[in-house]
Structures are given as structure tokens and as C-alpha cells.
Write a protein that holds these residues in place. Structure first.
Motif, PDB file in Angstrom:
ATOM      1  N   GLU A 377       0.833  -1.212   0.000  1.00  0.00           N
ATOM      2  CA  GLU A 377       0.000   0.000   0.000  1.00  0.00           C
ATOM      3  C   GLU A 377       0.864   1.256   0.000  1.00  0.00           C
ATOM      4  N   ARG A 378       1.920   1.220   0.822  1.00  0.00           N
ATOM      5  CA  ARG A 378       2.779   2.406   0.933  1.00  0.00           C
ATOM      6  C   ARG A 378       3.389   2.773  -0.422  1.00  0.00           C
ATOM      7  N   TYR A 379       3.773   1.755  -1.209  1.00  0.00           N
ATOM      8  CA  TYR A 379       4.443   2.043  -2.480  1.00  0.00           C
ATOM      9  C   TYR A 379       3.487   2.004  -3.679  1.00  0.00           C
ATOM     10  N   ILE A 406      10.081   2.407 -15.960  1.00  0.00           N
ATOM     11  CA  ILE A 406      11.035   1.336 -15.605  1.00  0.00           C
ATOM     12  C   ILE A 406      12.111   1.903 -14.669  1.00  0.00           C
ATOM     13  N   GLU A 407      12.528   3.146 -14.973  1.00  0.00           N
ATOM     14  CA  GLU A 407      13.605   3.760 -14.170  1.00  0.00           C
ATOM     15  C   GLU A 407      13.155   3.878 -12.711  1.00  0.00           C
ATOM     16  N   GLU A 411      14.833   1.976  -9.548  1.00  0.00           N
ATOM     17  CA  GLU A 411      15.390   2.796  -8.461  1.00  0.00           C
ATOM     18  C   GLU A 411      14.782   2.416  -7.109  1.00  0.00           C
ATOM     19  N   THR A 412      13.459   2.148  -7.130  1.00  0.00           N
ATOM     20  CA  THR A 412      12.744   1.939  -5.864  1.00  0.00           C
ATOM     21  C   THR A 412      12.800   0.498  -5.373  1.00  0.00           C
ATOM     22  N   LEU A 413      12.937  -0.447  -6.306  1.00  0.00           N
ATOM     23  CA  LEU A 413      12.852  -1.865  -5.942  1.00  0.00           C
ATOM     24  C   LEU A 413      13.808  -2.269  -4.804  1.00  0.00           C
ATOM     25  N   GLY A 418      14.448  -4.310   0.504  1.00  0.00           N
ATOM     26  CA  GLY A 418      15.100  -4.162   1.808  1.00  0.00           C
ATOM     27  C   GLY A 418      14.071  -4.180   2.925  1.00  0.00           C
ATOM     28  N   GLU A 419      12.954  -3.469   2.721  1.00  0.00           N
ATOM     29  CA  GLU A 419      11.891  -3.433   3.754  1.00  0.00           C
ATOM     30  C   GLU A 419      11.259  -4.807   3.935  1.00  0.00           C
ATOM     31  N   LEU A 420      11.040  -5.474   2.807  1.00  0.00           N
ATOM     32  CA  LEU A 420      10.423  -6.800   2.861  1.00  0.00           C
ATOM     33  C   LEU A 420      11.337  -7.776   3.607  1.00  0.00           C
ATOM     34  N   TYR A 421      12.630  -7.694   3.340  1.00  0.00           N
ATOM     35  CA  TYR A 421      13.570  -8.615   3.997  1.00  0.00           C
ATOM     36  C   TYR A 421      13.712  -8.277   5.486  1.00  0.00           C
ATOM     37  N   ASP A 422      13.707  -6.983   5.814  1.00  0.00           N
ATOM     38  CA  ASP A 422      13.772  -6.613   7.240  1.00  0.00           C
ATOM     39  C   ASP A 422      12.565  -7.189   7.978  1.00  0.00           C
TER      40      ASP A 422
END
Ligand SMILES: Cc1cc2nc3c(=O)[nH]c(=O)nc-3n(C[C@H](O)[C@H](O)[C@H](O)COP(=O)(O)OP(=O)(O)OC[C@H]3O[C@@H](n4cnc5c(N)ncnc54)[C@H](O)[C@@H]3O)c2cc1C
Length: 492
Positions: A377-379, A406-407, A411-413, A418-422
Motif C-alpha cells: 500500500e505504501r508504495y 522502468i527507471e 530505483e525503488t525496488l 530491503g523493507e520486505l527482507y527486514d
């Protein structure tokens, strides 16, 4: 010093190619033909940034030939990447430093079906599905079951410790590997384990090799344990109001019902709807907040019926909206087709996706799903969740917002990942449940394992592969070994 593309590896010269030809035969070497080499420059990850072309592709026919190749590669310091069928989803079989790519498809024989010991001995290039085809009529089967079984090879399964749809009851590949013949990175041929159900004769190198992603040795022979073949199987489609209710049911089936289902697959609401619409499938679904597909198997139809009756009762008592029993092949196929087509259905929204393979303790799945929803939701992107609920292994695809360039996506992925893995690490989870690290997930290893863990892995690697030539750059950045501390547990 870190090894990079311009690092300490030598290039493959015409003289090296001549030597390779003399080892495996002229027609088993591909060289100087970019078009012919291209299929070996990627696995099933479509993104070009994970690709890397080999300089030469070699198809050896025996352990002795592989040993000779490894000795040559050691002498010249040329990287070597083993490859099975190339169905991997982490870039493990991609030769990111060029060098020699070792195909395994010439080594594709089932060497022995040993019904007395209930074992089978195979070469690494056997396509996984063929093992059970060959066991037809013996009353036995090999229980490893990656969902890519028609398109992956058993050597790749061992190297990735492949899981799949039946791991709740039968476990993952490693449970069935009893013995391995391995060519070491320095070119020695060694046997680990054998046709033994018990064996504590020294370190358990069989288990060390399993899941080592082609970084410690090349498997040339595999002894697999077989199981009695179930003669009946039934699938259930269970609809729930929400993921919490669905996941909370899983341990109850086992503890209150005394049943270990063969498969317990979870599909979130969005993914189930998306796949049904994509397939024009009319399964009832609109109200379901989450779906479980359960399979039971056993020696006869009566036992299956008893088990699915019990599961049905427990589902009803614990908040299921509806339960459908698929006791014939056509209905079963309708249900599993939905599960198999989730990924494809999201490609309709955007082909730009990051395919992830998270694993958490099974009871934390609802927390993982909730966190994933918050991030999505945030992204403003899709993060669908589906996978093997029985073992905590949730597959997801981060699907690009179709309105993003695509850029912006690229850039954001990394931030989203990182958030998902944290989130996953915070729930006691890990980076990959079955697809492996390869070079795709390598940058995120430090979120999940300590420095001491990494140092120990590097020390093991150094013991097997002093010149760091076997599949370098996978799981962790390959270091020139001299610069790794000799005591992996010494203070940093
Ligand atoms: C549609 C689809 C569904 C999938 N479903 C599942 C699933 O349910 N469960 C699951 O676990 N995975 C799944 N996968 C991922 C993939 O199929 C598995 O990782 C599989 O085990 C890879 O086997 P492969 O022969 O294709 O190996 P490759 O991709 O060729 O190689 C994988 C790794 O194995 C190493 N390797 C290959 N052969 C050897 C050898 N002889 N000795 C040493 N190392 C070797 C390579 O170096 C590489 O690191 C799926 C993939 C797709 C595309």
C-alpha cells in the motif's frame, strides 16, 4: 581483495579450448558462437541484469572428464559453473565471471533401480519427473517434488535442496539424498555417504553438499531413497474469510486431526481472484479472503476419504466458508491450474516483477502477509502472496505499478526489497526457502546471517576450493582466500 569481472581469473584461450576438446570430444564443446552460448547465460530469471555469458560450454560424459576439466581450470584459474536444466530462480547456474560452463545433460542415466534397498542411483542430468516414470510398476516412488519437475534436473535439485508442493508430508530433496559422488573443485573424485540409511562415519558431507548451489563440488552420481507409492490421493479447496483463519487451521489439522497432509498451499485473495479471472475459471471465490489447497494421499481411497472427512470437519469448526472435494483428475486439475497460473496472471498487470521466496516460522505467515500488505500500500504496487503454507514458505512477486516508469521501478525496488527482507528477518524468517541465493539475493545475506556465519561459509569454501574457481560469486562474494581470516570465529 574482492574478485570482480576484471579480477584474478584467466580468460579461456584457444589452447584451453583445444584441451577441453581433447577431454570431452570436439562435438561436446561450444565456443566462439555467441548465439549458441546465449541460452547458457541466464536461468529462469528474465531480468537481463542477472545474466552473464560463458566463454565456453562443455558437456562432459563422466566424473573422470569433469575431474580433468577441474584440474585444467585450477591450473589456469578459470571459473567453472555447473548447470543442470537451467530452471533456477536465483541465478545459480549463470556464469557471472565467464569461463567454463559445465552442462550435465549428457550425464542423464538412471544407473540402478535397487528395489531391495528401496533406492535409485542416478546421474545429475536426469530430469526429475523421469525418475518416477521409470519407477512405474515397482510400488515405489521418489518423493522429491519441485513444481518444475518436468523441466529441472536432479543435480540442480540437490544443489538447491529443492522443496515444492509436497514438502509438508514428504520433506525436501535433502531428506532423500543418501549418497553422492562428487568431483571437487581441485579435480578429485570422492564418495560421500552411500546406500546407507544410517551413517555417522565422520562429518556429514552429504548434507553439506545439499543446497551448496554448485559452489563446493560437482555431483556426478546421486543415491536417492525411495518410499512406498501412495495409491490414492484427493485434493480439497477450502475458502476462508481471512488469512489468519486459514493459517491457524494448519497445525490443528495435524494436532487435532492427527493427519499430515501431502500439500497445504496458501493463496491470498488477490492472487486467487487474479488467477481465476486470467483463466476464466468459475470456481467460487468472490467472498474468500484466503484459500487453502490441501492434498491427502495414502495406500487406498478409504484412508483418503477418512482423512478428508476429518479435515473437512476441522475446517468447518474453525471458520471455513466453503470446502470443495476434488476426487477426480479433472476437478483436481482445475484447482491446481489456478495455483500454477498465479505468476502468469500477474504478468498481465506488468511483466516487471521481482520473484521472492521468503520463509518464516509457519505460525508467523499472517504477520508476514500483513506486513507485505502495508508495504504494498505504501508504495502503490502489488505484492501477492501464495505458496507452501504448511512449511512457512511464501512466494511473492513484487509487481511493478503499471503507471511507473522502468527507471522509477529499478530505483525503488531495492528499497522495497530491503523493507520486505527486514520484515521477514524480524519474524525469525530467512531469505530463501527453496530457490536459493545464487547471485540474485547475495546482497541481502547480511540481513539474515551473522558475520561469523559468513566467515565460516567462506572457510568451508576455501577448504574445498582454494582458488575460488567453482561457481564464484554465488551465495556470497568470493574473496581471494588468502585474505580471509584463518580463524573464522576470531574477532572482526
Ligand atoms: C515454473 C517453476 C517452478 C518451480 N518450482 C519450484 C519448486 O516448487 N520448488 C523448488 O525448490 N524450486 C522450484 N523452481 C526452481 C528450480 O526449478 C529449482 O531450483 C531446481 O532445483 C533447479 O534445477 P535445475 O536442474 O534447473 O538447476 P539449474 O538452474 O541449472 O542450477 C541450479 C543450481 O544448481 C547447481 N548445479 C546444477 N547441477 C549441478 C551438479 N551436477 N553439481 C553441483 N551443482 C549443480 C548450479 O550451479 C546452480 O547453482 C521452479 C522454477 C520454475 C521455473
Amino acid at each position: 581483495m574482492q574478485v570482480d569481472a576484471s579480477g584474478p581469473y584467466a580468460v579461456v584461450t584457444p589452447k584451453v579450448v583445444d584441451e577441453l576438446r581433447s577431454i570431452v570430444g570436439e562435438r561436446n564443446v561450444l565456443w566462439d558462437d555467441p548465439e549458441a552460448l546465449e541460452p547458457y547465460s541466464h536461468d529462469e530469471i528474465p531480468d537481463p541484469e542477472y545474466a552473464g555469458a560463458p566463454e565456453v560450454v562443455v558437456a562432459p560424459g563422466s566424473a573422470e572428464e569433469i575431474a580433468a576439466i577441474m584440474k585444467l581450470a585450477n591450473r589456469e584459474r578459470i571459473p567453472v559453473t555447473p548447470r543442470g536444466a537451467g530452471s533456477g530462480l536465483s541465478g545459480g547456474a549463470v556464469p557471472i565471471y565467464g569461463g567454463i560452463l559445465l552442462r550435465s545433460d549428457r550425464m542423464n542415466r538412471i544407473l540402478e533401480i535397487d528395489t531391495d534397498n528401496m533406492m535409485v542411483v542416478v546421474e545429475p542430468g536426469v530430469i526429475t519427473a523421469e525418475i518416477n516414470e521409470r519407477l512405474e510398476g515397482t510400488g515405489l516412488f521418489y518423493a522429491g517434488y519441485p513444481m518444475s519437475l518436468e523441466s529441472c534436473a536432479i543435480g540442480g535439485n540437490v544443489a538447491e535442496n529443492a522443496g515444492g508442493g509436497k514438502a509438508v508430508k514428504y520433506g525436501v530433496t535433502g531428506r532423500y539424498v543418501l549418497g553422492l559422488e562428487v568431483v571437487t573443485p581441485t579435480g578429485r573424485i570422492v564418495e560421500f555417504g552411500g546406500k546407507l540409511i544410517k551413517d555417522v562415519t565422520g562429518y556429514n558431507f552429504v548434507q553439506l553438499m545439499i543446497g551448496s548451489e554448485g559452489t563446493l563440488g560437482i555431483f556426478t552420481k546421486i543415491v536417492l531413497r525411495l518410499s512406498p507409492k501412495p495409491r490414492a490421493s484427493v485434493d480439497l479447496l477450502c475458502l476462508f474469510p481471512d488469512p489468519h483463519t486459514a493459517i491457524a487451521l494448519v497445525p490443528k489439522i495435524m494436532s487435532a486431526g492427527g493427519i499430515t497432509p501431502t500439500a497445504i498451499e496458501f493463496i491470498d485473495q488477490g492472487s486467487f481472484r487474479q488467477a481465476c479471472r486470467y483463466l476464466n475459471e468459475t470456481l467460487p471465490y468472490e467472498d474468500a479472503g484466503a484459500v487453502l489447497i490441501l492434498t491427502v494421499d495414502g495406500p487406498d481411497a478409504d484412508q483418503c476419504e477418512r482423512e478428508y472427512d476429518t479435515i473437512g470437519r476441522i475446517c468447518e469448526e474453525n471458520g471455513a466458508l466453503q470446502i470443495y472435494v476434488a476426487d477426480n483428475a479433472t476437478t483436481s486439475e482445475r484447482i491446481w491450474r489456478v495455483r500454477r497460473n498465479i505468476a502468469e496472471s500477474y504478468a498481465q498487470i506488468s511483466p516487471h516483477q521481482a520473484n521472492e521466496d521468503l520463509v518464516v516460522p509457519p505460525a508467523r505467515i499472517p504477520d508476514l502477509l500483513e506486513g507485505m500488505e502495508t508495504i504494498a500500500e505504501r508504495y502503490g504496487i502489488f505484492i501477492p502472496a501464495y505458496g507452501h503454507a504448511g512449511d512457512g514458505n511464501i512466494h511473492t512477486r513484487l509487481v511493478k505499478n503499471p503507471d511507473w516508469s522502468i527507471e522509477r521501478w529499478k530505483e525503488t525496488l531495492p528499497t522495497i526489497l530491503g523493507e520486505l527482507y527486514d520484515l521477514t528477518a524480524g519474524l525469525g524468517g530467512r531469505l530463501s526457502g527453496e530457490h536459493g541465493i545464487g547471485h540474485k539475493r547475495k546482497p541481502y545475506m547480511s540481513t539474515f546471517v551473522s558475520r561469523e556465519y559468513m566467515d565460516l561459509m567462506r572457510s568451508v569454501k576455501r577448504a574445498f576450493d582454494p582458488k575460488a574457481i567453482l561457481n564464484p560469486g554465488k551465495i556470497f562474494d568470493t574473496m581471494v582466500h588468502d585474505e580471509v581470516s584463518t580463524d573464522p570465529l576470531s574477532p572482526a
